[in-house]
Design a protein around this motif. Sequence first.
Motif, mmCIF file in Angstrom:
data_model
loop_
_atom_site.group_PDB
_atom_site.id
_atom_site.type_symbol
_atom_site.label_atom_id
_atom_site.label_comp_id
_atom_site.label_asym_id
_atom_site.label_seq_id
_atom_site.Cartn_x
_atom_site.Cartn_y
_atom_site.Cartn_z
ATOM 1 N N THR A 1 0.844 -0.721 0.101
ATOM 2 C CA THR A 1 0.099 0.336 0.072
ATOM 3 C C THR A 1 0.548 1.430 -0.519
ATOM 4 O O THR A 1 2.082 1.125 0.601
ATOM 5 C CB THR A 1 -0.933 0.095 1.217
ATOM 6 O OG1 THR A 1 -1.330 -1.066 0.875
ATOM 7 C CG2 THR A 1 -1.662 1.316 1.016
ATOM 8 N N TYR B 1 11.238 -1.673 -2.727
ATOM 9 C CA TYR B 1 9.803 -0.348 -2.361
ATOM 10 C C TYR B 1 10.769 0.753 -2.145
ATOM 11 O O TYR B 1 11.578 0.468 -1.176
ATOM 12 C CB TYR B 1 9.060 -1.153 -1.624
ATOM 13 C CG TYR B 1 8.099 -2.453 -2.427
ATOM 14 C CD1 TYR B 1 7.255 -2.062 -2.459
ATOM 15 C CD2 TYR B 1 8.806 -3.653 -2.001
ATOM 16 C CE1 TYR B 1 6.618 -3.655 -3.448
ATOM 17 C CE2 TYR B 1 8.208 -5.024 -2.882
ATOM 18 C CZ TYR B 1 6.840 -4.621 -3.412
ATOM 19 O OH TYR B 1 6.250 -6.079 -4.296
ATOM 20 N N LYS C 1 9.998 -10.503 3.508
ATOM 21 C CA LYS C 1 8.731 -11.514 2.880
ATOM 22 C C LYS C 1 7.576 -9.923 3.500
ATOM 23 O O LYS C 1 6.930 -9.645 3.100
ATOM 24 C CB LYS C 1 8.627 -12.520 4.364
ATOM 25 C CG LYS C 1 6.770 -13.072 3.567
ATOM 26 C CD LYS C 1 6.988 -14.951 5.284
ATOM 27 C CE LYS C 1 7.849 -15.583 4.501
ATOM 28 N NZ LYS C 1 7.254 -16.905 5.382
ATOM 29 N N ASN C 2 8.363 -9.465 5.227
ATOM 30 C CA ASN C 2 6.570 -8.340 5.211
ATOM 31 C C ASN C 2 7.994 -7.331 6.264
ATOM 32 O O ASN C 2 9.075 -7.528 6.572
ATOM 33 C CB ASN C 2 5.994 -8.880 5.872
ATOM 34 C CG ASN C 2 6.309 -10.086 7.354
ATOM 35 O OD1 ASN C 2 6.908 -9.647 8.355
ATOM 36 N ND2 ASN C 2 5.053 -11.225 7.158
ATOM 37 N N ALA D 1 6.192 -3.891 8.571
ATOM 38 C CA ALA D 1 5.555 -2.944 9.672
ATOM 39 C C ALA D 1 6.304 -2.084 10.059
ATOM 40 O O ALA D 1 6.990 -2.639 10.947
ATOM 41 C CB ALA D 1 4.187 -3.437 10.223
ATOM 42 N N GLU E 1 1.147 -9.713 17.643
ATOM 43 C CA GLU E 1 2.434 -9.382 15.921
ATOM 44 C C GLU E 1 2.723 -10.572 15.481
ATOM 45 O O GLU E 1 2.522 -11.126 14.584
ATOM 46 C CB GLU E 1 2.433 -8.681 15.856
ATOM 47 C CG GLU E 1 2.710 -7.507 14.317
ATOM 48 C CD GLU E 1 3.890 -7.713 13.366
ATOM 49 O OE1 GLU E 1 4.428 -6.961 12.397
ATOM 50 O OE2 GLU E 1 4.527 -8.715 14.233
ATOM 51 N N THR F 1 0.358 -13.931 14.543
ATOM 52 C CA THR F 1 -0.331 -13.585 13.600
ATOM 53 C C THR F 1 0.128 -13.467 11.935
ATOM 54 O O THR F 1 0.942 -13.740 11.251
ATOM 55 C CB THR F 1 -0.620 -11.948 12.650
ATOM 56 O OG1 THR F 1 -1.754 -11.270 14.496
ATOM 57 C CG2 THR F 1 -1.861 -11.621 12.315
ATOM 58 N N ASP G 1 -0.978 -14.674 8.989
ATOM 59 C CA ASP G 1 -1.181 -13.948 7.709
ATOM 60 C C ASP G 1 -0.882 -12.300 8.005
ATOM 61 O O ASP G 1 -1.997 -11.751 8.258
ATOM 62 C CB ASP G 1 -2.322 -14.612 7.120
ATOM 63 C CG ASP G 1 -2.347 -13.379 5.910
ATOM 64 O OD1 ASP G 1 -1.718 -12.323 5.191
ATOM 65 O OD2 ASP G 1 -4.132 -13.372 5.244
ATOM 66 N N LYS G 2 0.435 -11.874 8.204
ATOM 67 C CA LYS G 2 0.709 -10.477 8.385
ATOM 68 C C LYS G 2 -0.665 -9.650 7.048
ATOM 69 O O LYS G 2 -0.804 -8.105 7.675
ATOM 70 C CB LYS G 2 2.610 -9.963 8.701
ATOM 71 C CG LYS G 2 2.951 -11.262 8.745
ATOM 72 C CD LYS G 2 2.383 -10.147 10.419
ATOM 73 C CE LYS G 2 3.495 -11.320 11.616
ATOM 74 N NZ LYS G 2 3.586 -12.651 11.414
ATOM 75 N N LYS G 3 -0.995 -9.918 6.042
ATOM 76 C CA LYS G 3 -1.268 -8.898 5.025
ATOM 77 C C LYS G 3 -2.924 -8.774 5.914
ATOM 78 O O LYS G 3 -3.981 -7.402 5.879
ATOM 79 C CB LYS G 3 -1.890 -9.667 4.059
ATOM 80 C CG LYS G 3 -0.718 -9.656 2.991
ATOM 81 C CD LYS G 3 -0.808 -10.158 1.737
ATOM 82 C CE LYS G 3 -0.950 -11.016 1.633
ATOM 83 N NZ LYS G 3 -1.116 -12.470 0.816
ATOM 84 N N THR G 4 -3.305 -9.478 7.569
ATOM 85 C CA THR G 4 -4.219 -8.908 7.580
ATOM 86 C C THR G 4 -4.122 -7.739 8.724
ATOM 87 O O THR G 4 -5.703 -7.091 9.886
ATOM 88 C CB THR G 4 -4.901 -10.450 9.041
ATOM 89 O OG1 THR G 4 -4.161 -11.027 9.536
ATOM 90 C CG2 THR G 4 -4.861 -11.301 7.700
ATOM 91 N N THR H 1 -3.868 -4.629 8.916
ATOM 92 C CA THR H 1 -4.173 -2.953 8.485
ATOM 93 C C THR H 1 -4.469 -2.262 9.111
ATOM 94 O O THR H 1 -4.184 -1.923 10.595
ATOM 95 C CB THR H 1 -5.834 -3.426 7.793
ATOM 96 O OG1 THR H 1 -6.561 -2.980 8.280
ATOM 97 C CG2 THR H 1 -5.275 -4.469 7.172
#
Length: 201
Positions: free
Chosen positions: A1, A23, A166-167, A169, A183, A186, A188-191, A193
């Motif tokens: 995002t 990114y 991988k991710n 935040a 955290e 979790t 699926d870290k995409k959840t 938001t």
Amino acid sequence: TNGVIYSASFADSYDANIPDAYYRSTKQYLETPNTFTATFKVASGTPGRIGSIIGNYAGSYSTSTKHPTNSINLEINDKGQLRFYWDTGNPDVVFTSKDFRTGLWEHVTVVRDVKNSCFHLYNNGVLLETKTTNTGNDITGIFAPAIGNDLRHSDSVNLPFKGHIKNVAVYSDALSSQEVAVEYATEDKKTITKETNEKLL
């Protein structure tokens, strides 16, 4: 995002002829970030500085007066140790308790704990190390952060990450131990938001 992919070739000894993709957010932090989390993997024995996980440090080009102020980098050094570089190195925190060149997926959380004048490092949801030090000024960074690199390309010195991410935040608050554990757990870290956690930057 709010991110776009950049790709550029860098004069880095480990793969000088291969472009590194990274990114870069289209927005700078709107609040001071106080917690960073990331899941990454670095091969055992990877030589040299491993590189930046997330950062907006731009070297001598950070400001019009050529001073690299107001910058925040989370990176891994040449010993595989996690380094947190805040506002021109004030402070510059190196967590020495682990070499993260394990070849395994590692989840880390770095918490800037202003109240207790320290930084906490969690690994896979468990507190690994605490560094008591000056926590620096509240800053947001002049530039939008990059993931998988920082912004030192004009200096011909950059830190493309020598591994897999991988991710990532970033949170405005200093997460508690319980929040860090949630955290990490979790799957699926995409959840995670802004709608599910208002602290997320």
